[in-house]
Design a protein around this motif. Structure first.
Motif, short mmCIF file in Angstrom:
data_model
loop_
_atom_site.label_atom_id
_atom_site.label_comp_id
_atom_site.label_asym_id
_atom_site.label_seq_id
_atom_site.Cartn_x
_atom_site.Cartn_y
_atom_site.Cartn_z
N ILE A 35 -8.97 45.85 25.32
CA ILE A 35 -9.86 46.81 25.97
C ILE A 35 -10.64 47.56 24.90
O ILE A 35 -10.05 48.07 23.95
N SER A 36 -11.95 47.63 25.06
CA SER A 36 -12.79 48.32 24.08
C SER A 36 -12.90 49.81 24.42
O SER A 36 -12.62 50.24 25.54
N LYS A 37 -13.34 50.57 23.44
CA LYS A 37 -13.55 52.00 23.66
C LYS A 37 -14.66 52.21 24.70
O LYS A 37 -14.57 53.12 25.52
N SER A 38 -15.66 51.34 24.72
CA SER A 38 -16.72 51.44 25.72
C SER A 38 -16.16 51.25 27.13
O SER A 38 -16.56 51.95 28.07
N GLU A 39 -15.22 50.33 27.27
CA GLU A 39 -14.60 50.11 28.58
C GLU A 39 -13.80 51.34 29.01
O GLU A 39 -13.77 51.69 30.19
N VAL A 40 -13.15 51.99 28.06
CA VAL A 40 -12.40 53.21 28.36
C VAL A 40 -13.35 54.28 28.87
O VAL A 40 -13.07 54.97 29.86
N VAL A 41 -14.51 54.42 28.22
CA VAL A 41 -15.50 55.41 28.65
C VAL A 41 -16.00 55.09 30.06
O VAL A 41 -16.09 55.98 30.91
N ARG A 42 -16.30 53.82 30.33
CA ARG A 42 -16.76 53.44 31.67
C ARG A 42 -15.69 53.74 32.71
O ARG A 42 -15.98 54.23 33.81
N LEU A 43 -14.44 53.44 32.38
CA LEU A 43 -13.33 53.73 33.30
C LEU A 43 -13.21 55.23 33.57
O LEU A 43 -13.03 55.66 34.71
N ALA A 44 -13.35 56.03 32.52
CA ALA A 44 -13.27 57.48 32.67
C ALA A 44 -14.40 58.01 33.56
O ALA A 44 -14.18 58.88 34.40
N ILE A 45 -15.60 57.46 33.38
CA ILE A 45 -16.74 57.88 34.21
C ILE A 45 -16.45 57.59 35.67
O ILE A 45 -16.67 58.43 36.55
N GLU A 46 -15.96 56.39 35.96
CA GLU A 46 -15.64 56.02 37.34
C GLU A 46 -14.56 56.92 37.91
O GLU A 46 -14.64 57.36 39.06
N LYS A 47 -13.54 57.21 37.11
CA LYS A 47 -12.43 58.05 37.57
C LYS A 47 -12.91 59.47 37.87
O LYS A 47 -12.57 60.05 38.90
N ILE A 48 -13.72 60.04 36.99
CA ILE A 48 -14.24 61.38 37.20
C ILE A 48 -15.13 61.41 38.44
O ILE A 48 -15.02 62.32 39.27
N ALA A 49 -15.99 60.41 38.59
CA ALA A 49 -16.88 60.37 39.76
C ALA A 49 -16.08 60.27 41.05
O ALA A 49 -16.40 60.93 42.05
N ARG A 50 -15.02 59.46 41.04
CA ARG A 50 -14.17 59.33 42.22
C ARG A 50 -13.51 60.67 42.55
O ARG A 50 -13.46 61.09 43.70
N GLU A 51 -12.99 61.35 41.54
CA GLU A 51 -12.34 62.64 41.76
C GLU A 51 -13.33 63.69 42.24
O GLU A 51 -13.00 64.53 43.07
N MET A 52 -14.56 63.64 41.74
CA MET A 52 -15.58 64.59 42.21
C MET A 52 -15.88 64.35 43.68
O MET A 52 -16.07 65.31 44.43
N GLY A 53 -15.89 63.10 44.10
CA GLY A 53 -16.11 62.77 45.50
C GLY A 53 -15.00 63.29 46.38
O GLY A 53 -15.20 63.53 47.57
N GLU A 54 -13.84 63.47 45.81
CA GLU A 54 -12.69 63.98 46.56
C GLU A 54 -12.43 65.45 46.26
O GLU A 54 -11.43 66.01 46.67
N ASP A 55 -13.33 66.09 45.52
CA ASP A 55 -13.19 67.50 45.13
C ASP A 55 -11.86 67.80 44.46
O ASP A 55 -11.24 68.83 44.70
N ILE A 56 -11.40 66.89 43.63
CA ILE A 56 -10.12 67.06 42.95
C ILE A 56 -10.35 67.60 41.53
O ILE A 56 -11.10 67.02 40.77
N HIS A 57 -9.72 68.69 41.23
CA HIS A 57 -9.65 69.21 39.85
C HIS A 57 -11.01 69.51 39.21
O HIS A 57 -11.14 69.43 37.99
N LEU A 58 -12.04 69.84 39.97
CA LEU A 58 -13.34 70.10 39.36
C LEU A 58 -13.29 71.30 38.42
O LEU A 58 -13.87 71.26 37.34
N ASP A 59 -12.61 72.35 38.83
CA ASP A 59 -12.50 73.52 37.96
C ASP A 59 -11.76 73.18 36.68
O ASP A 59 -12.09 73.66 35.60
N GLU A 60 -10.75 72.30 36.81
CA GLU A 60 -9.99 71.86 35.64
C GLU A 60 -10.90 71.08 34.67
O GLU A 60 -10.86 71.29 33.46
N LEU A 61 -11.74 70.21 35.22
CA LEU A 61 -12.66 69.43 34.38
C LEU A 61 -13.67 70.35 33.70
O LEU A 61 -13.95 70.19 32.51
N ARG A 62 -14.19 71.32 34.45
CA ARG A 62 -15.16 72.25 33.87
C ARG A 62 -14.52 73.06 32.74
O ARG A 62 -15.15 73.29 31.71
N SER A 63 -13.27 73.47 32.92
CA SER A 63 -12.62 74.26 31.87
C SER A 63 -12.36 73.41 30.63
O SER A 63 -12.43 73.91 29.52
#
Length: 74
Positions: A35-63
């Protein structure tokens, strides 16, 4: 088969963030699939976007962003 068009993004990260990316890529890799570092970044983007859609931990991410003193100087 035509190649997918991809956009490129360049960001400045700290040595600590690069080490985290490297370690995460290593831990996600297996003997059959590296797994490349670029793939890790893409995975993180997808995970964050999914969590934002579910309103999970947004304040935690902002902090986290505030705590990292993210710099816009590039």
């Amino acid at each position: 088969m035509p190649k997918k068009e991809r956009k490129r993004l360049q960001v400045v990260i700290s040595e600590e963030q690069d080490a985290l990316l490297t370690r995460t890529a290593y831990e996600l890799s297996s003997p059959e699939r590296l797994i490349s570092k670029s793939e890790v970044v893409r995975l993180a983007i997808e995970k964050i976007a999914r969590e934002m859609g579910e309103d999970i931990h947004l304040d935690e991410l902002r902090s986290l962003l505030d705590d990292e003193n993210v710099s816009e100087d590039a």
